[in-house]
Design a protein around this motif. Structure first.
Motif, PDB file in Angstrom:
ATOM      1  N   GLY A  97      13.105  16.714 -13.298  1.00  0.00           N
ATOM      2  CA  GLY A  97      12.945  16.207 -11.934  1.00  0.00           C
ATOM      3  C   GLY A  97      11.589  16.409 -11.334  1.00  0.00           C
ATOM      4  N   ILE A  98      10.593  16.819 -12.105  1.00  0.00           N
ATOM      5  CA  ILE A  98       9.248  17.005 -11.562  1.00  0.00           C
ATOM      6  C   ILE A  98       8.701  15.652 -11.114  1.00  0.00           C
ATOM      7  CG2 ILE A  98       6.878  17.630 -12.147  1.00  0.00           C
ATOM      8  CD1 ILE A  98       7.981  19.770 -13.984  1.00  0.00           C
ATOM      9  N   GLY A  99       8.202  15.587  -9.916  1.00  0.00           N
ATOM     10  CA  GLY A  99       7.649  14.350  -9.363  1.00  0.00           C
ATOM     11  C   GLY A  99       8.630  13.576  -8.510  1.00  0.00           C
ATOM     12  N   THR A 100       9.908  14.051  -8.499  1.00  0.00           N
ATOM     13  CA  THR A 100      10.908  13.342  -7.701  1.00  0.00           C
ATOM     14  C   THR A 100      10.794  13.785  -6.249  1.00  0.00           C
ATOM     15  OG1 THR A 100      12.565  15.053  -8.087  1.00  0.00           O
ATOM     16  CG2 THR A 100      12.459  13.257  -9.696  1.00  0.00           C
ATOM     17  N   SER A 160       3.704   5.886  -5.375  1.00  0.00           N
ATOM     18  CA  SER A 160       3.723   5.913  -6.844  1.00  0.00           C
ATOM     19  C   SER A 160       2.612   6.804  -7.371  1.00  0.00           C
ATOM     20  CB  SER A 160       3.582   4.495  -7.392  1.00  0.00           C
ATOM     21  OG  SER A 160       4.641   3.679  -6.974  1.00  0.00           O
ATOM     22  N   GLU A 161       1.420   6.731  -6.766  1.00  0.00           N
ATOM     23  CA  GLU A 161       0.288   7.528  -7.220  1.00  0.00           C
ATOM     24  C   GLU A 161       0.545   9.021  -6.966  1.00  0.00           C
ATOM     25  OE1 GLU A 161      -3.244   8.874  -8.726  1.00  0.00           O
ATOM     26  OE2 GLU A 161      -2.190   6.958  -8.992  1.00  0.00           O
ATOM     27  N   PHE A 162       1.132   9.321  -5.787  1.00  0.00           N
ATOM     28  CA  PHE A 162       1.440  10.706  -5.460  1.00  0.00           C
ATOM     29  C   PHE A 162       2.448  11.282  -6.463  1.00  0.00           C
ATOM     30  CE2 PHE A 162       3.913  13.900  -3.013  1.00  0.00           C
ATOM     31  CZ  PHE A 162       2.886  14.814  -2.772  1.00  0.00           C
ATOM     32  N   ALA A 163       3.453  10.486  -6.748  1.00  0.00           N
ATOM     33  CA  ALA A 163       4.468  10.943  -7.709  1.00  0.00           C
ATOM     34  C   ALA A 163       3.873  11.073  -9.097  1.00  0.00           C
ATOM     35  CB  ALA A 163       5.637   9.973  -7.710  1.00  0.00           C
ATOM     36  N   GLY A 223      -3.857  17.279  -1.133  1.00  0.00           N
ATOM     37  CA  GLY A 223      -4.911  16.547  -1.833  1.00  0.00           C
ATOM     38  C   GLY A 223      -5.018  15.085  -1.407  1.00  0.00           C
ATOM     39  N   GLU A 224      -5.863  14.301  -2.159  1.00  0.00           N
ATOM     40  CA  GLU A 224      -6.140  12.902  -1.814  1.00  0.00           C
ATOM     41  C   GLU A 224      -4.901  12.024  -1.924  1.00  0.00           C
ATOM     42  OE1 GLU A 224      -9.278  11.479  -4.203  1.00  0.00           O
ATOM     43  OE2 GLU A 224     -10.799  12.823  -3.349  1.00  0.00           O
ATOM     44  N   SER A 225      -4.128  12.203  -2.972  1.00  0.00           N
ATOM     45  CA  SER A 225      -2.945  11.350  -3.135  1.00  0.00           C
ATOM     46  C   SER A 225      -1.956  11.579  -2.008  1.00  0.00           C
ATOM     47  CB  SER A 225      -2.287  11.620  -4.490  1.00  0.00           C
ATOM     48  OG  SER A 225      -1.902  12.974  -4.588  1.00  0.00           O
ATOM     49  N   LEU A 277       0.830  -1.206   0.000  1.00  0.00           N
ATOM     50  CA  LEU A 277       0.000   0.000   0.000  1.00  0.00           C
ATOM     51  C   LEU A 277       0.867   1.259   0.000  1.00  0.00           C
ATOM     52  CD1 LEU A 277      -2.874   1.153   0.156  1.00  0.00           C
ATOM     53  CD2 LEU A 277      -2.695   1.038   2.657  1.00  0.00           C
ATOM     54  N   LEU A 278       1.958   1.240   0.759  1.00  0.00           N
ATOM     55  CA  LEU A 278       2.862   2.386   0.808  1.00  0.00           C
ATOM     56  C   LEU A 278       3.497   2.636  -0.562  1.00  0.00           C
ATOM     57  CD1 LEU A 278       4.367   4.591   2.367  1.00  0.00           C
ATOM     58  CD2 LEU A 278       6.070   2.858   3.018  1.00  0.00           C
TER      59      LEU A 278
END
Length: 874
Positions: free
Chosen positions: A372-375, A355-358, A427-429, A349-350
């Motif tokens: 590097g966006i999302g890192t 992964s979803e947040f990124a 947010g949700e993520s 789950l972690l």
């Protein structure tokens, strides 16, 4: 009716003397054996193939019997049981015929070059005594099915003779394909045994004596008495083993003192004893020895009224042990399989939330000029800006505000982007990721909180268990090591540096409950005021432990004794009933009724009629253990009182032929001097019967009886059947085994035609001078004998027969007398006498010199006489 038609009718009647076969005994035995145990199948297979079950096979059957009834362990290599019990389960399965027997090695004095060939129908091997016929006959007897084996020895006059005896037999199938088998002459051959049956003097006696007064066992049914004999041997083996295992209980007097559970169980050992329970009572080790020492110390302290130190030690240890029990239980629960499965889901789950947040960040804020966006570094930058925002003012960023990073004025587009960053961070993520992180953190803290200091050396619990229950302490110590290893692997998995180890954690709650209960019991004793009762209770427990020690020391002997009793009980209740031969008797009777009885009675009656066995032979059945159900009797008397030797031989042959007729698998019969002790008339009947049998199967006859040889040739001639003859003699140096193939002594039936004279005429025509004259005289002599044979056989219709003093008066009605034919016969006879050697005549009287033309004329006249003489009176 002509004589030829009469002979054909007679031969047909003889052939029909063999009864139509019921279901084959081999098929029925095969069907029956399918439901039997393996040890029984082995006995049947051996009895069918060898006749006698050797001791080694009985021993093997006994081993199988023991295994099948759980009286012996299964062997590493499975027992070999024949797939077919009889080898004859398919009627008519054997269709290869005998073609040749040759290359005998170590067979009496037969030379290795000796050989015999066999025709599809009748083959007759003639020879006097001592010419080697028995060598070939015994090879066939031992390789084929015979009721009596005959030993075969090498040449006793040759010191270099081989020790083993073999011969080669060629078989031919219906397509004419020939194959060769090597026969060990002192053992049978499965295919030959299925298809060929032997009759000789020893077999005749077995037919007459196998089951008592004039009784015998039909082929296939001799399995039952032999199996019954094997059953008796197996019963003796089982009884001996049972007796060996019977003994007294050695532990009955091994215990001193009052009765305890251990002594009571040991002295009452029986087949019903629970061996696992016995082993539980016999547990005695370091813990039990330490307990005995504790009890001794407690008793000593009670006697001197000084138990306080022990009471304090026990009182201090009890809560620590209770706490240790709970600690170990908690640790086991925290690291249970369910928890570990939950851990796996938390880690998954972690990873998914991160992964979803990124992914959400990268998709929303992707810019082709910013890497590097999302890192994580980018996420930290966004989080820092979000934390710094409230310090500006409540509505940052508003119109006129500057960028927190570059301090440049923020336009409307920039303010909107900053607002998106703030929404992304909260947010949700982001929330899902934070929830997963908290779950992992909480679980990590729970696992990190597992503490096993109570198991460490120096703790009260450790010290107490070390003195009182060292075995339990060792197990707990090992368990603590396993818990710590599993704890470390779980934490490493959460850190992403390893995987969870597969460890099964032991449950110590029951063992510690026992220790705590013992403490409570000891405290109760030590605190009570009735010291004698407390000491007595301690002494009782000490005796129980000592009895457990005695039982432990003698446990294997006790277990062995119980197992022997259980073995005996199984042997008596399972194996012994299985050895009851009653089912053999019942099956024997059942098969006799279904396979033999009706057809056997009818067939034996027909065969006896065909061989003129005019005695009241009766077929009877009986049902006794190991005994044949079928027997013959003559007026309820023994054969010695009623029948002559010749009559007994004829009845035995009739029975043999009856058995052959009941066996669909039979391809051929082999008879070695079958007419010993028989008169000429019965020899003639047997000759006719064997010629008729040769129409359906191979018939091989060995004989030294010239009369019987002649009658076989005569019967074949009348039946218009082919006959192959071989002549065995001694060689020029008087050694046996010289075989002249397709040859034989000249016989009366051969002279009922003009063949010999015609053959000699051909030689005369090819010769000249004195040689021609000699051939003509020889032909005349042969033709004169033909005339002599024609007179009793055809002209006088066998009213008086050769080799017998019987006068066939009824044949007179067939005589078609013709004086002219008689005169012609006399003229031919006198003409031949005038020409042949042995009479002295003037040259004029003999029409000297005799010519081939004259011989040819006489031959033609003789043929016409034969043709006319054969005609019977209408």
């Amino acid at each position: 009716m002509t004589s030829e038609v009469s002979e054909q009718i007679e031969q047909t009647a003889i052939r029909e003397a063999s009864p139509a076969a019921s279901p084959s005994i081999w098929q029925e035995l095969e069907r029956w054996s399918g439901a039997l145990a393996d040890w029984q199948k082995l006995l049947i297979a051996t009895a069918v193939r060898s006749g006698v079950i050797p001791d080694a096979i009985i021993e093997q059957a006994y081993r199988i019997l023991l295994v099948e009834h759980a009286l012996a362990p299964k062997p590493d290599i499975a027992f070999e049981i024949p797939s077919s019990m009889t080898g004859r389960e398919k009627a008519g399965a054997t269709r290869r015929r005998l073609h040749r027997i040759h290359t005998p090695i170590g067979v009496n004095r037969l030379p290795s070059t000796a050989e015999l060939t066999f025709a599809d129908g009748l083959t007759v091997i003639y020879g006097g005594n001592g010419v080697g016929k028995s060598g070939f006959a015994r090879v066939l007897s031992n390789a084929c099915f015979s009721r009596q084996r005959h030993p075969i020895y090498a040449d006793v006059f040759d010191d270099a003779a081989p020790e083993s005896s073999t011969a080669l037999i060629d078989l031919v199938d219906e397509k004419g394909t020939i194959s060769t088998v090597t026969v060990e002459v002192n053992s049978d051959h499965p295919e030959l045994k299925r298809g060929f049956v032997v009759f000789d003097s020893a077999v005749a006696m077995r037919h007459l004596t196998d089951t008592g007064p004039f009784g015998f066992t039909p082929t296939g049914f001799d399995v039952f008495p032999e199996m019954a004999r094997a059953y008796t041997a197996l019963q003796a083996k089982l009884a001996a083993d049972i007796q060996t295992k019977k003994r007294e209980n050695a532990l009955a007097k091994a215990f001193i003192g009052p009765e305890t559970p251990a002594s009571r169980a040991a002295t009452a050992l029986s087949q019903a004893t629970d061996i696992d329970g016995l082993r539980t009572l016999a547990v005695f080790g370091a813990d039990e020895q330490a307990r005995i020492e504790q009890l001794q110390s407690q008793a000593d302290q009670l006697r001197v009224l000084a138990p306080d130190a022990t009471i304090k030690r026990l009182s201090d240890a009890k809560p620590q042990l209770v706490l240790l029990k709970q600690t170990l239980a908690n640790a086991r629960a925290a690291l249970s399989e369910e928890k570990l499965e939950t851990d796996t889901r938390l880690r998954q789950l972690l990873v998914a939330a991160a992964s979803e947040f990124a992914r959400a960040g990268a998709a929303q804020f992707q810019h082709d000029k910013i890497a590097g966006i999302g890192t994580p570094a980018w996420e930290h930058m966004i989080a820092g800006a979000d934390e710094l925002r409230p310090q500006q003012h409540e509505h940052y960023p508003a119109e006129g505000d500057v960028c927190l990073l570059c301090q440049q004025p923020l336009g409307e587009e920039a303010r909107t982007l900053f607002g998106s960053y703030t929404a992304f961070s909260s947010g949700e993520s982001k929330a899902a990721l934070q929830a997963a992180e908290r779950g992992v953190q909480d679980r990590r803290q729970q696992v990190e909180g597992i503490s096993l200091t109570l198991t460490d050396e120096g703790s009260i619990a450790h010290n107490f268990l070390s003195e009182t229950h060292p075995t339990i302490l060792t197990a707990i110590t090992d368990g603590a090591v396993a818990i710590r290893a599993l704890q470390a692997s779980v934490l490493a998995a959460f850190s992403g540096t390893g995987s969870v180890a597969s460890v099964a954690l032991a449950d110590f709650s029951g063992a510690l409950d026992g220790v705590i209960q013992t403490i409570e019991q000891d405290l109760l004793r030590l605190r009570q005021s009735d010291v004698p009762s407390a000491v007595a209770a301690i002494e009782k427990e000490r005796v129980e432990l000592r009895h457990r020690e005695v039982l432990s020391q003698n446990l294997e002997s006790a277990v062995s004794y119980v197992q022997d009793l259980q073995w005996i009980a199984r042997a008596e209740s399972k194996a012994r009933p299985a050895l009851n031969p009653r089912h053999l008797t019942e099956k024997q009777g059942e098969l006799f009724s279904s396979v033999i009885a009706k057809n056997y009675r009818e067939g034996l009656a027909r065969e006896c009629g065909a061989l003129s066995c005019n005695v009241p032979v009766q077929l009877r059945t009986q049902g006794r253990q190991g005994q044949t159900l079928r027997s013959l009797s003559v007026a309820d008397r023994s054969p010695e009182d009623i029948l002559s030797e010749g009559e007994q031989r004829a009845v035995a042959l009739a029975d043999f032929l009856t058995e052959v007729g009941l066996n669909d698998d039979n391809v051929g019969i082999i008879l070695d001097d079958p007419v010993t002790s028989l008169d000429h008339e019965r020899k003639e009947l047997i000759a006719k019967r064997l010629v008729a049998a040769a129409a359906d199967r191979q018939v091989v006859v060995f004989t030294h009886d010239m009369v019987f040889f002649a009658k076989l040739a005569d019967a074949a001639d009348k039946a218009k059947a082919e006959i192959t003859t071989h002549w065995m003699q001694r060689s020029g140096d008087n050694k046996p085994g010289q075989v002249s193939l397709n040859d034989g002594p000249t016989t009366t039936p051969q002279y009922r035609r003009t063949d010999f004279a015609e053959q000699t005429l051909a030689k005369a025509k090819a010769a000249s001078g004195s040689a021609r004259e000699a051939f003509v005289r020889q032909g005349a002599s042969q033709l004169r004998r033909t005339v002599e044979e024609v007179i009793p056989q055809y002209l006088l219709k066998e009213v008086v027969r050769r080799w017998t003093d019987r006068v066939m008066v009824t044949a007179l009605k067939k005589i078609n007398w013709d004086n002219a034919l008689a005169d012609e016969t006399i003229e031919i006879f006198e003409a031949c006498s005038a020409i042949m050697e042995g009479h002295s005549h003037t040259e004029a009287g003999t029409e000297a010199p005799p010519t081939p033309d004259k011989l040819a004329e006489l031959i033609a006249r003789t043929k016409e006489v034969i043709r006319l003489a054969k005609v019977a009176r209408a």
